[in-house]
Design a protein around this motif. Structure first.
Motif, PDB file in Angstrom:
ATOM      1  N   ASP A 146       0.644  -1.050   0.201  1.00 38.57           N
ATOM      2  CA  ASP A 146       0.018  -0.144   0.018  1.00 38.57           C
ATOM      3  C   ASP A 146       0.687   1.136   0.073  1.00 38.57           C
ATOM      4  O   ASP A 146       1.862   1.290   0.604  1.00 38.57           O
ATOM      5  N   GLY A 147       0.642   2.130  -0.859  1.00 35.59           N
ATOM      6  CA  GLY A 147       1.225   3.334  -0.963  1.00 35.59           C
ATOM      7  C   GLY A 147       2.411   3.310  -1.947  1.00 35.59           C
ATOM      8  O   GLY A 147       3.459   3.881  -1.764  1.00 35.59           O
ATOM      9  N   SER A 148       1.909   2.735  -3.158  1.00 33.22           N
ATOM     10  CA  SER A 148       3.010   2.448  -4.218  1.00 33.22           C
ATOM     11  C   SER A 148       3.659   3.567  -4.503  1.00 33.22           C
ATOM     12  O   SER A 148       4.849   3.383  -4.866  1.00 33.22           O
TER      13      SER A 148
ATOM     14  N   ARG B 146      -1.968  16.866   7.229  1.00 29.59           N
ATOM     15  CA  ARG B 146      -0.990  15.942   6.868  1.00 29.59           C
ATOM     16  C   ARG B 146      -1.477  15.111   5.800  1.00 29.59           C
ATOM     17  O   ARG B 146      -2.697  14.662   5.508  1.00 29.59           O
ATOM     18  N   TRP B 147      -0.645  14.751   4.811  1.00 29.29           N
ATOM     19  CA  TRP B 147      -1.123  13.784   3.552  1.00 29.29           C
ATOM     20  C   TRP B 147       0.380  12.909   3.192  1.00 29.29           C
ATOM     21  O   TRP B 147       1.090  13.390   2.477  1.00 29.29           O
ATOM     22  N   VAL B 148       0.426  11.877   3.486  1.00 26.38           N
ATOM     23  CA  VAL B 148       1.325  10.831   3.242  1.00 26.38           C
ATOM     24  C   VAL B 148       1.047  10.048   1.906  1.00 26.38           C
ATOM     25  O   VAL B 148       2.031   9.747   1.207  1.00 26.38           O
TER      26      VAL B 148
ATOM     27  N   SER C 232      -0.105   7.440   1.825  1.00 25.25           N
ATOM     28  CA  SER C 232      -0.061   5.806   2.129  1.00 25.25           C
ATOM     29  C   SER C 232      -1.146   5.749   3.289  1.00 25.25           C
ATOM     30  O   SER C 232      -0.705   6.088   4.318  1.00 25.25           O
ATOM     31  N   LEU C 233      -2.292   4.918   2.808  1.00 27.11           N
ATOM     32  CA  LEU C 233      -3.304   4.656   3.580  1.00 27.11           C
ATOM     33  C   LEU C 233      -2.677   4.216   5.037  1.00 27.11           C
ATOM     34  O   LEU C 233      -2.987   4.588   6.247  1.00 27.11           O
ATOM     35  N   VAL C 234      -1.797   3.215   5.013  1.00 33.82           N
ATOM     36  CA  VAL C 234      -1.112   2.537   6.031  1.00 33.82           C
ATOM     37  C   VAL C 234      -0.606   3.452   7.214  1.00 33.82           C
ATOM     38  O   VAL C 234      -0.617   3.724   8.245  1.00 33.82           O
TER      39      VAL C 234
ATOM     40  N   LEU D 138      -9.698  11.359   5.494  1.00 29.51           N
ATOM     41  CA  LEU D 138     -10.900  11.700   4.631  1.00 29.51           C
ATOM     42  C   LEU D 138     -10.452  11.122   3.160  1.00 29.51           C
ATOM     43  O   LEU D 138      -9.443  11.916   2.676  1.00 29.51           O
ATOM     44  N   TYR D 139     -10.924  10.227   2.579  1.00 30.70           N
ATOM     45  CA  TYR D 139     -10.723  10.114   0.967  1.00 30.70           C
ATOM     46  C   TYR D 139     -12.178   9.967   0.602  1.00 30.70           C
ATOM     47  O   TYR D 139     -12.672   8.861   0.573  1.00 30.70           O
ATOM     48  N   PRO D 140     -12.880  10.940   0.342  1.00 37.85           N
ATOM     49  CA  PRO D 140     -14.253  11.099   0.310  1.00 37.85           C
ATOM     50  C   PRO D 140     -14.706  10.801  -0.931  1.00 37.85           C
ATOM     51  O   PRO D 140     -13.765  10.570  -2.011  1.00 37.85           O
TER      52      PRO D 140
ATOM     53  N   GLY E 225     -15.100   6.873  -4.743  1.00 44.69           N
ATOM     54  CA  GLY E 225     -13.901   7.061  -3.714  1.00 44.69           C
ATOM     55  C   GLY E 225     -12.968   6.334  -4.355  1.00 44.69           C
ATOM     56  O   GLY E 225     -13.007   5.625  -5.484  1.00 44.69           O
ATOM     57  N   LYS E 226     -11.736   6.290  -3.626  1.00 46.62           N
ATOM     58  CA  LYS E 226     -10.610   5.680  -4.446  1.00 46.62           C
ATOM     59  C   LYS E 226     -10.176   4.545  -3.725  1.00 46.62           C
ATOM     60  O   LYS E 226      -9.711   3.393  -4.379  1.00 46.62           O
ATOM     61  N   LEU E 227     -10.199   4.237  -2.283  1.00 48.07           N
ATOM     62  CA  LEU E 227      -9.749   3.289  -1.633  1.00 48.07           C
ATOM     63  C   LEU E 227     -10.729   2.144  -2.014  1.00 48.07           C
ATOM     64  O   LEU E 227     -11.965   2.286  -1.804  1.00 48.07           O
TER      65      LEU E 227
HETATM   66  P1  AHG Z   1      -2.092   1.579  -3.315  1.00 49.45           P
HETATM   67  O1  AHG Z   1      -0.637   1.866  -3.461  1.00 49.45           O
HETATM   68  O2  AHG Z   1      -2.273   0.211  -2.727  1.00 49.45           O
HETATM   69  O3  AHG Z   1      -2.641   1.402  -4.974  1.00 49.45           O
HETATM   70  O4  AHG Z   1      -3.000   2.520  -2.558  1.00 49.45           O
HETATM   71  C1  AHG Z   1      -2.768   3.797  -2.599  1.00 49.45           C
HETATM   72  C2  AHG Z   1      -4.041   4.726  -1.842  1.00 49.45           C
HETATM   73  C3  AHG Z   1      -3.670   4.660  -0.427  1.00 49.45           C
HETATM   74  O5  AHG Z   1      -2.511   4.248   0.384  1.00 49.45           O
HETATM   75  C4  AHG Z   1      -3.408   6.327  -0.200  1.00 49.45           C
HETATM   76  O6  AHG Z   1      -4.333   6.624   0.850  1.00 49.45           O
HETATM   77  C5  AHG Z   1      -4.122   6.871  -1.231  1.00 49.45           C
HETATM   78  O7  AHG Z   1      -4.122   5.778  -2.690  1.00 49.45           O
HETATM   79  C6  AHG Z   1      -3.378   7.890  -2.058  1.00 49.45           C
HETATM   80  O8  AHG Z   1      -4.400   8.686  -3.205  1.00 49.45           O
HETATM   81  P2  AHG Z   1      -3.662  10.011  -3.807  1.00 49.45           P
HETATM   82  O9  AHG Z   1      -2.593   9.659  -4.739  1.00 49.45           O
HETATM   83  O10 AHG Z   1      -5.143  10.212  -4.624  1.00 49.45           O
HETATM   84  O11 AHG Z   1      -3.318  11.028  -2.970  1.00 49.45           O
END
Ligand code: AHG
Ligand code: MN
Ligand code: MN
Length: 358
Positions: A118-120, A243-245, A247-249, A263-265, A275-277
């Motif tokens: 996650d967070g590739s 903050r915005w990393v 990377s959901l983790v 929020l990832y609305p 939504g994205k997730l």
């Molecule tokens: P993954 O790397 O598994 O595809 O997940 C990425 C996800 C999640 O970790 C993060 O919260 C979100 O995508 C970030 O999205 P943005 O690039 O739109 O900020």
């Protein structure tokens, strides 16, 4: 070190003693997942020296370009868990269809769902990434899982967790008795319990959202963020930090460590993607951990863990963290829906119409 620290194995065995008659399959599966995470941690830590940076130059079923490490991590998850007889099938972000272990291995009583990496987008820039997993009971233990078997609401999870590959590698999990964090000792190759019964404060002064999507947000999210940004002189009467990393983790780990709201609305970028997730292997396991830690997890309109999935790779909007903030955001969603339902964009027939999920 060994005298005053609990290992992951010891922790799991002590948990199991609360359930006399349990087979040990769940523990076996969790330890197989932990092994995959240790193998991934090793490769992540090697960076460019491990030859795993960069794109694999192919896309997954979600239409996303896969990184070399996405594929490697997926392979570690499959290889470390398929042989043990604990699973009846698996779902991975990186596999188009659910996966059945090779025929020579027995089918077990659990389903494993995971986002191997996650967070590739952070891999190549040496920022924290992670793995997320969710364990459900197989409706047909001992037999091949059917694709429909995975479509259980998140409240049915028996275990959920993640590994974070940061300055240190940690495994954070819940088997329904609170959230506990383990830190990897890389010399011993063992996870040790370092935080027990984590609790999230019910209020916060820190929020996380990808603000570059602001023009696509719904009115409720616009209002919430605008009020935070107004700080001390606005209706919230306090200054917020952001903050915005990506990377959901990492965001989840920060919120479990020092509080906050994420929020990832859902937004209007692509009506086909609410939504994205992804619900089954990102949103549900995180929601389970957050509730176990006393926080709240919502789509903005309903409790995440009550959502009945319709597709293994389905996406959904996600708001989680400090209980009072999440409740406020839900409240804004119900209020702004009332106020705007007569407008074409937000009414029952508009782009942002209220649907049962997300
Ligand atoms: P993954 O790397 O598994 O595809 O997940 C990425 C996800 C999640 O970790 C993060 O919260 C979100 O995508 C970030 O999205 P943005 O690039 O739109 O900020
Ligand atoms: Mn992910
Ligand atoms: Mn991923």
């Amino acid at each position: 070190m060994l005298a005053d620290r609990t290992t992951l194995v010891q922790f799991l065995i002590e948990e199991r003693r609360r359930h006399p008659g349990s087979s040990g399959d769940l523990n076996g599966l969790i330890l197989d997942v932990a092994l995959a995470c240790k193998a991934i941690a090793n490769r992540v830590a090697a960076g460019a020296l491990g030859g795993v940076l960069g794109s694999a130059e192919q896309t997954n079923v979600q239409g996303e370009v896969q990184q070399k490490l996405d594929l490697l991590a997926n392979d570690y998850f499959l290889r470390s868990t398929e042989w043990g007889g604990h699973v009846a099938g698996m779902v991975s972000e990186e596999l188009d269809e659910p996966y059945l272990p090779p025929a020579e291995y027995p089918r077990g009583k659990y389903l494993l769902l995971f986002d191997p990496l996650d967070g590739s987008s952070n891999i190549d820039v040496n920022v924290s990434v992670g793995s997320i997993f969710s364990i459900l009971r197989a409706p047909q233990p001992g037999a091949d899982a059917d694709p429909g078997d995975y479509l259980q609401p998140g409240s049915q999870q028996v275990c959920a967790g993640y590994a974070i590959y940061g300055p240190s590698t940690m495994l954070v999990l819940s088997v329904g008795t609170g959230v506990h964090a383990f830190t990897l000792d890389p010399n011993l190759g063992e996870f040790f319990l370092t935080r027990q019964s984590i609790q999230i404060p019910s209020t916060t002064k820190e929020f996380a959202i990808n603000a570059s999507n602001q023009r696509f947000w719904e009115p409720a999210v616009q209002r919430y963020v605008e009020e935070c940004l107004k700080g001390r002189s606005g209706p919230r009467h306090k200054d917020y930090n952001m903050r915005w990393v990506a990377s959901l983790v990492a965001e989840t780990h920060r919120i479990l460590t020092r509080g906050g709201v994420f929020l990832y609305p859902r937004d209007s970028r692509d009506p086909a993607k609410p939504g994205k997730l992804r619900l089954l292997y990102e949103v549900n396991p995180v929601a389970y951990l957050i509730e176990q830690a006393g926080g709240a997890a919502s789509t903005g309109r309903q409790r995440v863990l009550d959502v009945v999935p319709s597709n293994v790779h389905q996406r959904i909007s996600f708001v989680f963290g400090a209980r009072e903030e999440v409740e406020r955001i839900e409240d804004y969603h119900s209020q702004t829906y009332e106020e705007t339902s007569s407008l074409p964009l937000y009414g029952t027939r508009g782009l942002f119409r209220t649907t049962p999920v997300g």
